[in-house]
Scaffold this motif. Structure first.
Motif, PDB file in Angstrom:
ATOM      1  N   LEU A 141      -1.454   9.269   3.845  1.00 26.40           N
ATOM      2  CA  LEU A 141      -1.705   7.833   3.973  1.00 26.40           C
ATOM      3  C   LEU A 141      -1.809   7.449   5.447  1.00 26.40           C
ATOM      4  CD1 LEU A 141      -2.036   5.038   2.722  1.00 26.40           C
ATOM      5  CD2 LEU A 141       0.463   4.854   2.680  1.00 26.40           C
ATOM      6  N   GLN A 142      -0.942   8.019   6.270  1.00 29.48           N
ATOM      7  CA  GLN A 142      -0.981   7.736   7.701  1.00 29.48           C
ATOM      8  C   GLN A 142      -2.294   8.201   8.311  1.00 29.48           C
ATOM      9  OE1 GLN A 142       1.469   5.928   9.414  1.00 29.48           O
ATOM     10  NE2 GLN A 142      -0.265   5.785  10.806  1.00 29.48           N
ATOM     11  N   LEU A 181       0.828  -1.202   0.000  1.00 25.23           N
ATOM     12  CA  LEU A 181       0.000   0.000   0.000  1.00 25.23           C
ATOM     13  C   LEU A 181       0.868   1.260   0.000  1.00 25.23           C
ATOM     14  CD1 LEU A 181      -2.699   1.507   0.234  1.00 25.23           C
ATOM     15  CD2 LEU A 181      -2.542   1.162   2.718  1.00 25.23           C
ATOM     16  N   ALA A 182       1.899   1.277   0.819  1.00 26.10           N
ATOM     17  CA  ALA A 182       2.786   2.441   0.894  1.00 26.10           C
ATOM     18  C   ALA A 182       3.483   2.698  -0.440  1.00 26.10           C
ATOM     19  CB  ALA A 182       3.815   2.244   2.010  1.00 26.10           C
ATOM     20  N   LYS A 183       3.936   1.645  -1.098  1.00 26.53           N
ATOM     21  CA  LYS A 183       4.607   1.801  -2.390  1.00 26.53           C
ATOM     22  C   LYS A 183       3.630   2.296  -3.458  1.00 26.53           C
ATOM     23  CE  LYS A 183       8.809   0.840  -1.498  1.00 26.53           C
ATOM     24  NZ  LYS A 183       9.786   1.926  -1.567  1.00 26.53           N
ATOM     25  N   LYS A 184       2.424   1.772  -3.449  1.00 26.78           N
ATOM     26  CA  LYS A 184       1.426   2.223  -4.426  1.00 26.78           C
ATOM     27  C   LYS A 184       1.045   3.683  -4.176  1.00 26.78           C
ATOM     28  CE  LYS A 184      -0.480  -2.305  -5.449  1.00 26.78           C
ATOM     29  NZ  LYS A 184      -1.570  -3.252  -5.198  1.00 26.78           N
ATOM     30  N   GLU A 227       2.949   5.941  -2.770  1.00 29.27           N
ATOM     31  CA  GLU A 227       4.109   6.733  -3.186  1.00 29.27           C
ATOM     32  C   GLU A 227       4.103   6.923  -4.700  1.00 29.27           C
ATOM     33  OE1 GLU A 227       8.964   6.631  -2.672  1.00 29.27           O
ATOM     34  OE2 GLU A 227       7.850   4.768  -2.467  1.00 29.27           O
ATOM     35  N   TYR A 228       3.850   5.857  -5.425  1.00 33.24           N
ATOM     36  CA  TYR A 228       3.815   5.909  -6.883  1.00 33.24           C
ATOM     37  C   TYR A 228       2.694   6.825  -7.369  1.00 33.24           C
ATOM     38  CZ  TYR A 228       3.736   4.360 -11.743  1.00 33.24           C
ATOM     39  OH  TYR A 228       3.764   4.321 -13.114  1.00 33.24           O
ATOM     40  N   ALA A 229       1.571   6.829  -6.651  1.00 35.64           N
ATOM     41  CA  ALA A 229       0.418   7.655  -7.030  1.00 35.64           C
ATOM     42  C   ALA A 229       0.576   9.107  -6.605  1.00 35.64           C
ATOM     43  CB  ALA A 229      -0.851   7.071  -6.413  1.00 35.64           C
ATOM     44  N   GLY A 230       1.624   9.390  -5.835  1.00 37.11           N
ATOM     45  CA  GLY A 230       1.848  10.757  -5.401  1.00 37.11           C
ATOM     46  C   GLY A 230       1.116  11.134  -4.121  1.00 37.11           C
ATOM     47  N   ILE A 231       0.653  10.141  -3.398  1.00 37.18           N
ATOM     48  CA  ILE A 231      -0.018  10.398  -2.122  1.00 37.18           C
ATOM     49  C   ILE A 231       1.053  10.540  -1.048  1.00 37.18           C
ATOM     50  CG2 ILE A 231      -1.606   9.479  -0.380  1.00 37.18           C
ATOM     51  CD1 ILE A 231      -2.914   7.872  -2.727  1.00 37.18           C
TER      52      ILE A 231
END
Length: 80
Positions: A68-69, A54-57, A59-63
């Protein structure tokens, strides 16, 4: 592909775990006791892998990670 295989293995172990915990502790086989001891670690590793994914996705999406936290914190508050 590896993640899917590991997930399938964990799901199979989960079924064995649920069956084992339903048995009186004095009547469990050594194999059932081993599953009871191993399953929580396997499950925690699966959760960790999902969070990393989830964190990597995100990051990739620019969130941003702080956003996210916030989502994770809200879910934890609502679901315990």
């Amino acid at each position: 592909m590896r993640q899917k295989k590991e997930q399938q293995e964990r799901e199979a172990m989960e079924a064995k775990f649920e069956n084992a915990i339903a048995i009186n502790p004095n009547d469990r086989t050594p194999a059932q006791q081993l599953v009871i001891e191993r399953y929580p670690r396997e499950y925690a590793e699966e959760i960790s892998a999902e969070i990393t994914d989830l964190a990597k996705k995100a990051e990739y999406a620019g969130i941003p990670m702080d956003k996210l936290q916030e989502v994770i914190d809200k879910v934890n508050q609502e679901n315990g």
